[in-house]
Design a protein around this motif. Structure first.
Motif, PDB file in Angstrom:
ATOM      1  N   GLN A 266      38.502  47.283  44.553  1.00  0.00           N
ATOM      2  CA  GLN A 266      39.487  47.538  43.514  1.00  0.00           C
ATOM      3  C   GLN A 266      40.723  48.166  44.139  1.00  0.00           C
ATOM      4  OE1 GLN A 266      37.256  50.078  40.907  1.00  0.00           O
ATOM      5  NE2 GLN A 266      36.308  48.375  39.790  1.00  0.00           N
ATOM      6  N   ALA A 267      41.874  47.832  43.599  1.00  0.00           N
ATOM      7  CA  ALA A 267      43.137  48.336  44.136  1.00  0.00           C
ATOM      8  C   ALA A 267      43.782  49.288  43.148  1.00  0.00           C
ATOM      9  CB  ALA A 267      44.075  47.173  44.447  1.00  0.00           C
ATOM     10  N   GLY A 268      44.192  50.458  43.643  1.00  0.00           N
ATOM     11  CA  GLY A 268      44.875  51.424  42.800  1.00  0.00           C
ATOM     12  C   GLY A 268      44.030  51.884  41.637  1.00  0.00           C
ATOM     13  N   ASP A 269      44.684  51.952  40.461  1.00  0.00           N
ATOM     14  CA  ASP A 269      43.993  52.398  39.248  1.00  0.00           C
ATOM     15  C   ASP A 269      43.474  51.239  38.420  1.00  0.00           C
ATOM     16  OD1 ASP A 269      44.618  55.006  39.915  1.00  0.00           O
ATOM     17  OD2 ASP A 269      46.537  54.955  38.843  1.00  0.00           O
ATOM     18  N   SER A 270      43.557  50.042  38.937  1.00  0.00           N
ATOM     19  CA  SER A 270      43.129  48.877  38.185  1.00  0.00           C
ATOM     20  C   SER A 270      41.608  48.853  38.058  1.00  0.00           C
ATOM     21  CB  SER A 270      43.610  47.595  38.864  1.00  0.00           C
ATOM     22  OG  SER A 270      43.095  46.450  38.204  1.00  0.00           O
ATOM     23  N   SER A 271      41.145  48.467  36.877  1.00  0.00           N
ATOM     24  CA  SER A 271      39.707  48.337  36.659  1.00  0.00           C
ATOM     25  C   SER A 271      39.206  46.945  37.018  1.00  0.00           C
ATOM     26  CB  SER A 271      39.371  48.636  35.188  1.00  0.00           C
ATOM     27  OG  SER A 271      40.068  47.739  34.324  1.00  0.00           O
ATOM     28  N   LEU A 272      40.117  46.040  37.343  1.00  0.00           N
ATOM     29  CA  LEU A 272      39.745  44.685  37.733  1.00  0.00           C
ATOM     30  C   LEU A 272      39.387  44.641  39.212  1.00  0.00           C
ATOM     31  CD1 LEU A 272      42.514  42.676  35.828  1.00  0.00           C
ATOM     32  CD2 LEU A 272      40.163  43.148  35.091  1.00  0.00           C
ATOM     33  N   SER A 273      38.448  43.800  39.551  1.00  0.00           N
ATOM     34  CA  SER A 273      38.009  43.670  40.952  1.00  0.00           C
ATOM     35  C   SER A 273      38.801  42.560  41.629  1.00  0.00           C
ATOM     36  CB  SER A 273      36.512  43.357  41.009  1.00  0.00           C
ATOM     37  OG  SER A 273      35.768  44.373  40.380  1.00  0.00           O
ATOM     38  N   GLU A 274      39.370  42.876  42.793  1.00  0.00           N
ATOM     39  CA  GLU A 274      40.077  41.851  43.558  1.00  0.00           C
ATOM     40  C   GLU A 274      39.139  41.152  44.546  1.00  0.00           C
ATOM     41  OE1 GLU A 274      43.206  43.863  45.562  1.00  0.00           O
ATOM     42  OE2 GLU A 274      41.891  44.799  47.056  1.00  0.00           O
ATOM     43  N   TRP A 275      37.928  41.690  44.706  1.00  0.00           N
ATOM     44  CA  TRP A 275      36.931  41.052  45.570  1.00  0.00           C
ATOM     45  C   TRP A 275      35.552  41.412  45.050  1.00  0.00           C
ATOM     46  CZ3 TRP A 275      37.739  37.582  49.394  1.00  0.00           C
ATOM     47  CH2 TRP A 275      36.644  37.234  50.205  1.00  0.00           C
ATOM     48  N   ASP A 276      34.687  40.413  44.941  1.00  0.00           N
ATOM     49  CA  ASP A 276      33.326  40.643  44.447  1.00  0.00           C
ATOM     50  C   ASP A 276      32.428  39.549  45.016  1.00  0.00           C
ATOM     51  OD1 ASP A 276      30.963  41.131  43.123  1.00  0.00           O
ATOM     52  OD2 ASP A 276      31.892  41.421  41.150  1.00  0.00           O
ATOM     53  N   GLN A 277      31.737  39.871  46.108  1.00  0.00           N
ATOM     54  CA  GLN A 277      30.868  38.907  46.777  1.00  0.00           C
ATOM     55  C   GLN A 277      29.558  39.593  47.160  1.00  0.00           C
ATOM     56  OE1 GLN A 277      31.386  35.653  47.240  1.00  0.00           O
ATOM     57  NE2 GLN A 277      33.460  35.640  46.385  1.00  0.00           N
ATOM     58  N   THR A 278      28.481  38.815  47.185  1.00  0.00           N
ATOM     59  CA  THR A 278      27.165  39.309  47.594  1.00  0.00           C
ATOM     60  C   THR A 278      26.761  38.629  48.899  1.00  0.00           C
ATOM     61  OG1 THR A 278      26.513  39.689  45.298  1.00  0.00           O
ATOM     62  CG2 THR A 278      24.746  39.568  46.923  1.00  0.00           C
ATOM     63  N   TYR A 279      26.194  39.399  49.825  1.00  0.00           N
ATOM     64  CA  TYR A 279      25.852  38.900  51.161  1.00  0.00           C
ATOM     65  C   TYR A 279      24.408  39.282  51.483  1.00  0.00           C
ATOM     66  CZ  TYR A 279      30.967  39.128  51.406  1.00  0.00           C
ATOM     67  OH  TYR A 279      32.314  39.003  51.144  1.00  0.00           O
ATOM     68  N   GLY A 280      23.770  38.441  52.271  1.00  0.00           N
ATOM     69  CA  GLY A 280      22.464  38.787  52.820  1.00  0.00           C
ATOM     70  C   GLY A 280      22.652  39.632  54.070  1.00  0.00           C
ATOM     71  N   ILE A 281      21.956  40.744  54.138  1.00  0.00           N
ATOM     72  CA  ILE A 281      22.162  41.663  55.263  1.00  0.00           C
ATOM     73  C   ILE A 281      21.663  41.058  56.565  1.00  0.00           C
ATOM     74  CG2 ILE A 281      21.533  43.925  56.213  1.00  0.00           C
ATOM     75  CD1 ILE A 281      21.428  44.993  53.403  1.00  0.00           C
ATOM     76  N   TYR A 282      20.512  40.384  56.523  1.00  0.00           N
ATOM     77  CA  TYR A 282      19.890  39.920  57.763  1.00  0.00           C
ATOM     78  C   TYR A 282      20.007  38.408  57.956  1.00  0.00           C
ATOM     79  CZ  TYR A 282      17.854  44.546  57.253  1.00  0.00           C
ATOM     80  OH  TYR A 282      17.686  45.896  57.092  1.00  0.00           O
ATOM     81  N   ASP A 283      20.884  37.750  57.173  1.00  0.00           N
ATOM     82  CA  ASP A 283      21.004  36.293  57.271  1.00  0.00           C
ATOM     83  C   ASP A 283      21.466  35.840  58.645  1.00  0.00           C
ATOM     84  OD1 ASP A 283      20.182  36.238  54.706  1.00  0.00           O
ATOM     85  OD2 ASP A 283      22.121  35.728  53.812  1.00  0.00           O
TER      86      ASP A 283
END
Length: 387
Positions: A266-283
């Motif tokens: 999130q950037a600044g005071d915005s409640s919107l997400s500019e990045w939202d991704q899920t990753y496998g730790i051991y992939d």
């Protein structure tokens, strides 16, 4: 004489009915207990004691009006009866008369300052009103007078946490569980506090990967770890390289049960997400080395007991990796490596001991101790002299 015997018989009958009533109460037969105690009132030498016991039974059944009537009567008979004020205070609190309860507890503590139950009850009310220091003082006296009062430790821990003493709070919750394992609230508070401490420690472990000015918070939900990134407006972030750096650090840490992480930015005071991704730790993590060569050539030959264990662990590395359980594979690989190093160290110590013993034997054979030889000669010469 007959009057004395009659009085004595009545007193004995009163004592018997009191004991009978208490036995009924212990067995859960409150109706029988009240009947027996009511019958004891007419012949017991200390009716105040009967009223207190009957009032407590009424209190246990939530019959507050009847309980208060007994405690009122006990106080009328003995105005210095501290326990009666303490019990009546609890009844008043249950009836919604908090001011009356505090007044009764103050009178009870004036008569008996070390009553653990009254201190505990008043401490609860003080804590509810945010008077944490006053509550802490009451709880301190309560546990000092009754170290087995588990609930007092539970609530003192809450007060200590609000006062900023987290170490003291954890200690109190641990003692509360030691005294009563059924206190699920104390267990939940301990788990919650430990999770918060782990989260703060993890945040510190990840913070150095971020550009200056950025902050990150963590929250574990089952097997997924959520990382929330806060970026000041105008501070750049490479969202294609940062996840790889975070993944590499999480692979090093090998958090129990965590297999994925979600990165939210999130950037600044915005409640919107500019990045939202899920990753496998051991992939993308490569398979840890089983160290077969070291296990066979070093450990098995140098110290067979460790060698057999090393081979068993080495055989678990690749199967664990292929079924997606990287942490187990990594731990097995590290264990094999440690066994190899340990067997080498043990063999080194054994060889050094054998070499030292060989050198000692050789020196003794080639260069005997002159002092020992002289002592032996003198001893022989002395033994050959005639008596």
């Amino acid at each position: 004489m007959s009057r004395f015997l009659h009085s004595w018989a009545q007193q004995q009958q009163g004592r018997y009915r009191l004991r009978r009533g208490l036995n009924f109460a212990q067995k859960g037969n409150y109706h029988g207990a009240i009947q027996s105690l009511t019958a004891a009132l007419s012949c017991h030498a200390q009716p105040t004691q009967i009223l207190l016991q009957r009032g407590l039974i009424y209190l246990q059944q939530a019959l507050y009006d009847e309980a208060r009537a007994d405690f009122d009567q006990a106080i009328a008979l003995d105005p210095d009866q501290a326990a009666a004020y303490g019990h009546r205070g609890l009844v008043r609190y249950q009836l919604g008369d908090e001011a009356g309860a505090l007044s009764d507890w103050a009178t009870s503590l004036r008569l008996n300052p070390n009553d653990a139950t009254v201190r505990y009850n008043r401490g609860l009310v003080m804590a509810q009103h945010g008077q944490h220091q006053a509550a802490l003082e009451d709880f301190n006296i309560a546990v000092a007078q009754n170290p087995l009062l588990a609930e007092a430790y539970l609530h003192r821990g809450k007060v200590r946490e609000r006062l900023g003493d987290k170490v003291g709070a954890i200690q109190d919750w641990e003692i509360a569980l030691c005294n009563d394992l059924r206190l699920s609230e104390a267990q939940q508070l301990l788990v919650q506090t430990q999770n918060q401490a782990d989260s703060l420690n993890l945040q510190d472990q990840l913070q150095d990967l971020l550009p200056a000015g950025l902050t990150i918070t963590t929250e574990q939900e089952g097997t997924r770890l959520t990382l929330t990134l806060h970026r000041p407006v105008g501070t750049p972030v490479n969202y294609f390289q940062l996840p790889n750096a975070l993944r590499d650090r999480l692979v090093e840490l090998q958090l129990p049960e965590v297999r994925r992480f979600r990165l939210i930015a999130q950037a600044g005071d915005s409640s919107l997400s500019e990045w939202d991704q899920t990753y496998g730790i051991y992939d993308k993590a490569p398979c840890p080395s089983p160290h077969w060569r070291d296990a066979v050539a070093t450990t098995l030959l140098l110290f067979p007991p460790f060698g057999v264990l090393a081979l068993v662990l080495a055989a678990q590395v690749k199967p664990a990796y292929h079924r997606g359980d990287y942490p187990i594979a990594a731990r097995a690989s590290k264990a094999v490596r440690k066994l190899c190093l340990s067997s080498g160290a043990i063999m080194g110590v054994m060889l050094f001991g054998l070499a030292s013993y060989g050198v000692y034997t050789y020196v003794e054979g080639e260069y005997p101790n002159p002092a020992a030889k002289t002592a032996m000669t003198k001893s022989s010469a002395t033994s050959e002299k005639p008596l």
